[in-house]
Design a protein around this motif. Structure first.
Motif, short mmCIF file in Angstrom:
data_model
loop_
_atom_site.label_atom_id
_atom_site.label_comp_id
_atom_site.label_asym_id
_atom_site.label_seq_id
_atom_site.Cartn_x
_atom_site.Cartn_y
_atom_site.Cartn_z
N ILE A 3 45.49 63.16 30.18
CA ILE A 3 44.55 62.05 30.42
C ILE A 3 43.79 62.30 31.72
N ASN A 4 42.51 61.95 31.73
CA ASN A 4 41.70 62.10 32.93
C ASN A 4 42.19 61.15 34.03
N LEU A 5 41.55 61.23 35.17
CA LEU A 5 41.97 60.39 36.29
C LEU A 5 41.70 58.92 36.04
N LYS A 6 40.92 58.62 35.02
CA LYS A 6 40.61 57.23 34.71
C LYS A 6 40.34 57.10 33.23
N TRP A 7 40.87 56.02 32.61
CA TRP A 7 40.59 55.81 31.19
C TRP A 7 39.10 55.54 31.00
N LYS A 8 38.58 56.03 29.90
CA LYS A 8 37.19 55.76 29.58
C LYS A 8 37.08 54.35 29.00
N LYS A 9 35.85 53.87 28.84
CA LYS A 9 35.63 52.52 28.31
C LYS A 9 36.21 52.36 26.91
N LEU A 10 36.05 53.41 26.08
CA LEU A 10 36.58 53.34 24.72
C LEU A 10 38.10 53.23 24.73
N GLU A 11 38.75 54.04 25.57
CA GLU A 11 40.21 54.01 25.65
C GLU A 11 40.70 52.66 26.18
N THR A 12 40.00 52.13 27.17
CA THR A 12 40.36 50.82 27.72
C THR A 12 40.17 49.73 26.68
N GLY A 13 39.07 49.82 25.93
CA GLY A 13 38.80 48.84 24.88
C GLY A 13 39.86 48.85 23.79
N LEU A 14 40.25 50.04 23.35
CA LEU A 14 41.28 50.16 22.32
C LEU A 14 42.62 49.64 22.83
N LEU A 15 42.92 49.94 24.10
CA LEU A 15 44.17 49.47 24.69
C LEU A 15 44.20 47.95 24.75
N LEU A 16 43.10 47.35 25.19
CA LEU A 16 43.02 45.89 25.27
C LEU A 16 43.12 45.26 23.89
N PHE A 17 42.43 45.85 22.91
CA PHE A 17 42.43 45.30 21.56
C PHE A 17 43.83 45.30 20.96
N SER A 18 44.49 46.45 20.98
CA SER A 18 45.84 46.55 20.39
C SER A 18 46.86 45.78 21.22
N GLY A 19 46.75 45.86 22.55
CA GLY A 19 47.71 45.19 23.41
C GLY A 19 47.63 43.68 23.32
N LEU A 20 46.40 43.14 23.23
CA LEU A 20 46.24 41.70 23.11
C LEU A 20 46.78 41.18 21.79
N ILE A 21 46.53 41.93 20.69
CA ILE A 21 47.06 41.52 19.39
C ILE A 21 48.59 41.46 19.44
#
Length: 229
Positions: A3-21
């Motif tokens: 993983i890069n030094l920072k998650w990209k917007k897509l990765e952050t979005g997917l994480l928030l989507f699945s994590g919130l559900i």
């Protein structure tokens, strides 16, 4: 490692989507099961409707794993935004591990009460009685474990003689033994009382059998008894 030094917007979005559900479901499930009237309109099957009314042990503290997961998710996204990726991953890993293990340990006993609690209680109650216990019209190992099935039951010489007379064959498979043992309990010359567990979906066909006496019905399960004739 990759993983890069920072998650990209897509990765952050997917994480928030699945994590919130995941988090919202873990928080909502205990509440919904404590208020079955909210779920009943969505279940048309009689067994499911009756199972939802089973007594369980929900206390309200079961929302804790969901809160931990949600808090860890928010913290991980915040740390990632501050370019603290290693800390974000550590927080996400620890919160996920803790919430998943708590969910398994806090939810499973209560969910079991809906799926087979009434059947397990009945079999445990009959486990010390000198009798046969069998499930019919459904697949379950509960009668073998909670009903404490004995090896001597299926090896009973009365049953063996009946099977060889009714279904003669050179060899019998394990499936043959199971099928014929159930048939013997329902219609054969049993040598001690037999109890049967089925569901409301299948109970009608057993209610028609004159040798069976219906004892009770609870949470979608129906219990029968056959006495020695």
């Amino acid at each position: 490692y990759h993983i890069n030094l920072k998650w990209k917007k897509l990765e952050t979005g997917l994480l928030l989507f699945s994590g919130l559900i995941f988090s919202i479901l873990i928080i909502a499930i205990p509440y919904l099961f404590q208020h079955p009237e909210l779920l009943l309109p969505y279940f048309k099957d009689a067994f499911s409707q009756q199972a939802l009314l089973a007594e369980s042990g929900w206390t309200g503290f079961e929302i804790i794993p969901g809160i931990i997961a949600l808090g860890g998710l928010i913290m991980a996204v915040y740390l990632n935004a501050k370019s603290k990726l290693h800390a974000a991953i550590l927080v996400l890993f620890l919160s996920s591990t803790l919430s998943i293990n708590l969910t398994i340990n806090m939810f499973t006993p209560n969910i079991e009460r809906y799926s087979q609690g009434a059947m397990v209680d009945f079999l445990i109650d009959k486990s010390d009685e000198d009798c046969y216990k069998e499930v019919v019209g459904l697949k379950s190992y509960a009668h073998l474990f909670y009903g404490e099935r004995k090896q001597s039951d299926i090896g009973n010489p009365v049953f063996i003689a009946w099977m060889k007379n009714q279904h003669p064959a050179e060899n019998y498979t394990a499936a043959d033994y199971r099928r014929y043992f159930t048939e013997w309990l329902l219609t054969g010359n049993i040598d001690k009382p037999a109890y049967f567990v089925t569901t409301v979906r299948k109970s009608a066909q057993y209610e028609k059998m004159p040798a069976l006496q219906m004892l009770s019905s609870k949470n979608g399960y129906v219990f029968f008894k056959r006495n020695i004739e």
